[in-house]
Motif scaffolding. Structure first.
Motif, PDB file in Angstrom:
ATOM      1  N   ASN A   1      42.122  48.798  33.913  1.00  0.00           N
ATOM      2  CA  ASN A   1      41.131  48.608  34.972  1.00  0.00           C
ATOM      3  C   ASN A   1      41.647  47.520  35.909  1.00  0.00           C
ATOM      4  O   ASN A   1      41.753  46.360  35.513  1.00  0.00           O
ATOM      5  N   TYR A   2      42.001  47.917  37.121  1.00  0.00           N
ATOM      6  CA  TYR A   2      42.564  46.972  38.084  1.00  0.00           C
ATOM      7  C   TYR A   2      41.446  46.163  38.738  1.00  0.00           C
ATOM      8  O   TYR A   2      40.512  46.727  39.304  1.00  0.00           O
ATOM      9  N   VAL A   3      41.572  44.837  38.655  1.00  0.00           N
ATOM     10  CA  VAL A   3      40.571  43.945  39.240  1.00  0.00           C
ATOM     11  C   VAL A   3      41.265  43.084  40.296  1.00  0.00           C
ATOM     12  O   VAL A   3      42.032  42.182  39.957  1.00  0.00           O
ATOM     13  N   PRO A   4      41.028  43.362  41.582  1.00  0.00           N
ATOM     14  CA  PRO A   4      41.650  42.534  42.615  1.00  0.00           C
ATOM     15  C   PRO A   4      41.089  41.112  42.583  1.00  0.00           C
ATOM     16  O   PRO A   4      39.871  40.917  42.487  1.00  0.00           O
ATOM     17  N   VAL A   5      41.986  40.135  42.625  1.00  0.00           N
ATOM     18  CA  VAL A   5      41.583  38.731  42.609  1.00  0.00           C
ATOM     19  C   VAL A   5      42.174  38.029  43.824  1.00  0.00           C
ATOM     20  O   VAL A   5      43.118  38.523  44.452  1.00  0.00           O
ATOM     21  N   THR A   6      41.626  36.874  44.147  1.00  0.00           N
ATOM     22  CA  THR A   6      42.137  36.054  45.242  1.00  0.00           C
ATOM     23  C   THR A   6      42.609  34.723  44.684  1.00  0.00           C
ATOM     24  O   THR A   6      42.391  34.404  43.513  1.00  0.00           O
ATOM     25  N   SER A   7      43.219  33.921  45.552  1.00  0.00           N
ATOM     26  CA  SER A   7      43.666  32.591  45.133  1.00  0.00           C
ATOM     27  C   SER A   7      42.488  31.732  44.690  1.00  0.00           C
ATOM     28  O   SER A   7      42.626  30.891  43.799  1.00  0.00           O
ATOM     29  N   GLN A   8      41.306  31.979  45.306  1.00  0.00           N
ATOM     30  CA  GLN A   8      40.138  31.167  44.992  1.00  0.00           C
ATOM     31  C   GLN A   8      39.471  31.560  43.676  1.00  0.00           C
ATOM     32  O   GLN A   8      38.995  30.707  42.937  1.00  0.00           O
ATOM     33  N   ASN A   9      39.389  32.870  43.382  1.00  0.00           N
ATOM     34  CA  ASN A   9      38.569  33.292  42.231  1.00  0.00           C
ATOM     35  C   ASN A   9      39.360  33.703  40.993  1.00  0.00           C
ATOM     36  O   ASN A   9      38.775  34.034  39.961  1.00  0.00           O
ATOM     37  N   ARG A  10      40.688  33.710  41.053  1.00  0.00           N
ATOM     38  CA  ARG A  10      41.487  34.248  39.945  1.00  0.00           C
ATOM     39  C   ARG A  10      41.247  33.494  38.630  1.00  0.00           C
ATOM     40  O   ARG A  10      41.135  34.119  37.571  1.00  0.00           O
ATOM     41  N   ILE A  11      41.191  32.163  38.676  1.00  0.00           N
ATOM     42  CA  ILE A  11      40.993  31.394  37.448  1.00  0.00           C
ATOM     43  C   ILE A  11      39.579  31.576  36.900  1.00  0.00           C
ATOM     44  O   ILE A  11      39.413  31.857  35.707  1.00  0.00           O
ATOM     45  N   PRO A  12      38.522  31.458  37.726  1.00  0.00           N
ATOM     46  CA  PRO A  12      37.172  31.703  37.203  1.00  0.00           C
ATOM     47  C   PRO A  12      36.997  33.097  36.602  1.00  0.00           C
ATOM     48  O   PRO A  12      36.303  33.248  35.585  1.00  0.00           O
ATOM     49  N   LEU A  13      37.632  34.115  37.181  1.00  0.00           N
ATOM     50  CA  LEU A  13      37.477  35.476  36.665  1.00  0.00           C
ATOM     51  C   LEU A  13      38.184  35.660  35.319  1.00  0.00           C
ATOM     52  O   LEU A  13      37.755  36.470  34.493  1.00  0.00           O
ATOM     53  N   VAL A  14      39.257  34.903  35.093  1.00  0.00           N
ATOM     54  CA  VAL A  14      39.894  34.910  33.770  1.00  0.00           C
ATOM     55  C   VAL A  14      39.004  34.160  32.779  1.00  0.00           C
ATOM     56  O   VAL A  14      38.777  34.607  31.650  1.00  0.00           O
ATOM     57  N   GLN A  15      38.474  33.032  33.214  1.00  0.00           N
ATOM     58  CA  GLN A  15      37.637  32.218  32.331  1.00  0.00           C
ATOM     59  C   GLN A  15      36.374  32.947  31.876  1.00  0.00           C
ATOM     60  O   GLN A  15      35.969  32.833  30.715  1.00  0.00           O
ATOM     61  N   ASN A  16      35.740  33.686  32.789  1.00  0.00           N
ATOM     62  CA  ASN A  16      34.449  34.304  32.435  1.00  0.00           C
ATOM     63  C   ASN A  16      34.589  35.689  31.815  1.00  0.00           C
ATOM     64  O   ASN A  16      33.591  36.336  31.512  1.00  0.00           O
ATOM     65  N   GLY A  17      35.834  36.154  31.617  1.00  0.00           N
ATOM     66  CA  GLY A  17      36.036  37.418  30.926  1.00  0.00           C
ATOM     67  C   GLY A  17      36.079  38.636  31.813  1.00  0.00           C
ATOM     68  O   GLY A  17      36.287  39.752  31.329  1.00  0.00           O
ATOM     69  N   THR A  18      35.915  38.471  33.127  1.00  0.00           N
ATOM     70  CA  THR A  18      36.018  39.617  34.038  1.00  0.00           C
ATOM     71  C   THR A  18      37.431  40.178  34.032  1.00  0.00           C
ATOM     72  O   THR A  18      37.637  41.388  34.109  1.00  0.00           O
ATOM     73  N   VAL A  19      38.409  39.280  33.934  1.00  0.00           N
ATOM     74  CA  VAL A  19      39.822  39.651  33.881  1.00  0.00           C
ATOM     75  C   VAL A  19      40.387  39.233  32.530  1.00  0.00           C
ATOM     76  O   VAL A  19      40.194  38.101  32.089  1.00  0.00           O
ATOM     77  N   ASP A  20      41.081  40.160  31.854  1.00  0.00           N
ATOM     78  CA  ASP A  20      41.712  39.843  30.566  1.00  0.00           C
ATOM     79  C   ASP A  20      43.115  39.277  30.753  1.00  0.00           C
ATOM     80  O   ASP A  20      43.524  38.362  30.046  1.00  0.00           O
ATOM     81  N   LEU A  21      43.840  39.847  31.699  1.00  0.00           N
ATOM     82  CA  LEU A  21      45.236  39.490  31.939  1.00  0.00           C
ATOM     83  C   LEU A  21      45.462  39.483  33.442  1.00  0.00           C
ATOM     84  O   LEU A  21      45.274  40.510  34.095  1.00  0.00           O
ATOM     85  N   GLU A  22      45.822  38.327  33.993  1.00  0.00           N
ATOM     86  CA  GLU A  22      46.075  38.241  35.430  1.00  0.00           C
ATOM     87  C   GLU A  22      47.569  38.141  35.652  1.00  0.00           C
ATOM     88  O   GLU A  22      48.216  37.200  35.202  1.00  0.00           O
ATOM     89  N   CYS A  23      48.130  39.133  36.327  1.00  0.00           N
ATOM     90  CA  CYS A  23      49.563  39.137  36.640  1.00  0.00           C
ATOM     91  C   CYS A  23      49.721  39.292  38.146  1.00  0.00           C
ATOM     92  O   CYS A  23      50.030  40.380  38.650  1.00  0.00           O
ATOM     93  N   GLY A  24      49.489  38.206  38.842  1.00  0.00           N
ATOM     94  CA  GLY A  24      49.591  38.222  40.297  1.00  0.00           C
ATOM     95  C   GLY A  24      50.743  37.355  40.735  1.00  0.00           C
ATOM     96  O   GLY A  24      51.907  37.696  40.528  1.00  0.00           O
ATOM     97  N   SER A  25      50.424  36.202  41.326  1.00  0.00           N
ATOM     98  CA  SER A  25      51.468  35.280  41.790  1.00  0.00           C
ATOM     99  C   SER A  25      51.005  33.844  41.588  1.00  0.00           C
ATOM    100  O   SER A  25      51.075  33.021  42.498  1.00  0.00           O
ATOM    101  N   THR A  26      50.546  33.549  40.369  1.00  0.00           N
ATOM    102  CA  THR A  26      49.942  32.248  40.091  1.00  0.00           C
ATOM    103  C   THR A  26      50.968  31.243  39.569  1.00  0.00           C
ATOM    104  O   THR A  26      51.667  31.498  38.594  1.00  0.00           O
ATOM    105  N   THR A  27      51.018  30.087  40.241  1.00  0.00           N
ATOM    106  CA  THR A  27      51.886  29.003  39.796  1.00  0.00           C
ATOM    107  C   THR A  27      51.305  28.342  38.551  1.00  0.00           C
ATOM    108  O   THR A  27      50.127  28.002  38.502  1.00  0.00           O
ATOM    109  N   ASN A  28      52.143  28.163  37.560  1.00  0.00           N
ATOM    110  CA  ASN A  28      51.750  27.466  36.334  1.00  0.00           C
ATOM    111  C   ASN A  28      51.910  25.969  36.568  1.00  0.00           C
ATOM    112  O   ASN A  28      53.028  25.463  36.698  1.00  0.00           O
ATOM    113  N   ASN A  29      50.783  25.253  36.645  1.00  0.00           N
ATOM    114  CA  ASN A  29      50.865  23.797  36.762  1.00  0.00           C
ATOM    115  C   ASN A  29      49.953  23.129  35.740  1.00  0.00           C
ATOM    116  O   ASN A  29      49.126  23.785  35.097  1.00  0.00           O
ATOM    117  N   ALA A  30      50.112  21.830  35.594  1.00  0.00           N
ATOM    118  CA  ALA A  30      49.395  21.091  34.550  1.00  0.00           C
ATOM    119  C   ALA A  30      47.883  21.145  34.751  1.00  0.00           C
ATOM    120  O   ALA A  30      47.128  21.227  33.775  1.00  0.00           O
TER     121      ALA A  30
END
Length: 298
Positions: free
Chosen positions: A80-109
């Motif tokens: 199930n493809y869930v389009p995310v933005t730079s603003q909502n990608r982390i909240p959507l992973v946190q709340n369970g809307t997205v299981d696996l996000e493979c976009g273009s997210t920088t891994n930082n501390a």
């Protein structure tokens, strides 16, 4: 009183049990037979062709991860493809809307406090895109100019922190997504677009006149890009990393990179011509989820 205490204890156990169940992604996807894959509309690593069709290096890699998860679960999983933005990608992973996000997210501390990152699969370099006729060649040329970037990204902060940019005074404008940020440059509302080099190259290749644009200036930062999963779900993270390791080992990830960065790609059938970098090769040789800050220490 004792009944109230017992009721509160039962409620607490029920809540903790529900939380544990919600954070057990492997059990969730095995039960539902589906995985919610976070994708992007206009990133070089993940983008849409319209009509619900999502493609790109990270999108296809994510699909292969899900195939491996399905084999482990003993069933074919629906994506199930869930389009995310730079603003909502982390909240959507946190709340369970997205299981696996493979976009273009920088891994930082900072982000590691909110989500877990899989092994780095792409190491990005932040650059500057301008119109070739602008006369902008270096950071100093941005003085007095308008610089675009995308809401929710780290690129302008990176520019401001660069030692060579300390004395530069520029106006910042924000696009709602990468396509919108490039449009600011394309229409003259911005003089430059600061973003990941691959995103700049992708937007230029899809523009009406790619030769009218140039990527200039120094490498502003080196940033590890990785898929995100919910925080603390170690079993799911392990399964995702095992699939990534498999794709690296059997050479399929390298072939996938060549497909999306060196060969003509839709919708314009133009190649981005971004060879596999030494930094990405090193990340594949020794899989890890080191944040951006560790790269900066080198």
């Amino acid at each position: 009183m004792k009944k109230q205490v017992l009721a509160l204890a039962v409620a607490a156990l029920a809540t903790s049990g529900a939380f544990a169940q919600a954070n057990d992604t492997l059990a969730k996807i095995k039960g539902s037979g589906a995985v919610a894959l976070g994708v992007r509309d206009s990133s070089a690593l993940s983008f849409t062709l319209g009509n619900g069709k999502y493609v790109g290096f990270h999108t296809e890699m994510g699909e292969r991860i899900i195939e491996d998860l399905g084999k482990a679960a003993g069933k074919k999983l629906t994506v199930n493809y869930v389009p995310v933005t730079s603003q909502n990608r982390i909240p959507l992973v946190q709340n369970g809307t997205v299981d696996l996000e493979c976009g273009s997210t920088t891994n930082n501390a900072t982000r590691q406090k909110d989500v877990d990152f899989a092994s780095t699969t792409y190491v990005e370099v932040v650059r500057i895109a301008v119109k070739a006729s602008s006369g902008i060649k270096d950071l100093k040329d941005l003085n007095g100019k308008t610089v675009a970037t995308t809401t929710g990204t780290t690129s302008v902060q990176t520019l401001r922190k660069n030692e060579r940019a300390q004395s530069i005074d520029f106006k910042e404008v924000m696009g709602k997504d990468h396509a919108d940020s490039f449009l600011l440059l394309e229409t003259g509302r911005a003089d430059a677009f600061v973003m990941d080099g691959s995103i700049l190259a992708a937007n230029i290749s899809k523009s009406k006149a790619p030769k009218d644009y140039a990527i200039v200036g120094p490498e502003l930062s080196v940033e590890p890009i990785a898929c995100m999963v919910r925080k603390g779900d170690e079993a799911f993270l392990k399964a995702v990393n095992e699939s990534i390791a498999r794709q690296i080992k059997d050479g399929s990830l390298a072939k996938l990179y060549d497909k999306w960065f060196m060969q003509p790609v839709p919708p314009t059938n133009t190649a981005l011509n971004l060879p596999l970098s030494d930094a990405t090769k090193a990340a594949w040789a020794h899989p890890n989820n080191k944040p951006m800050e560790d790269y900066a220490k080198k």
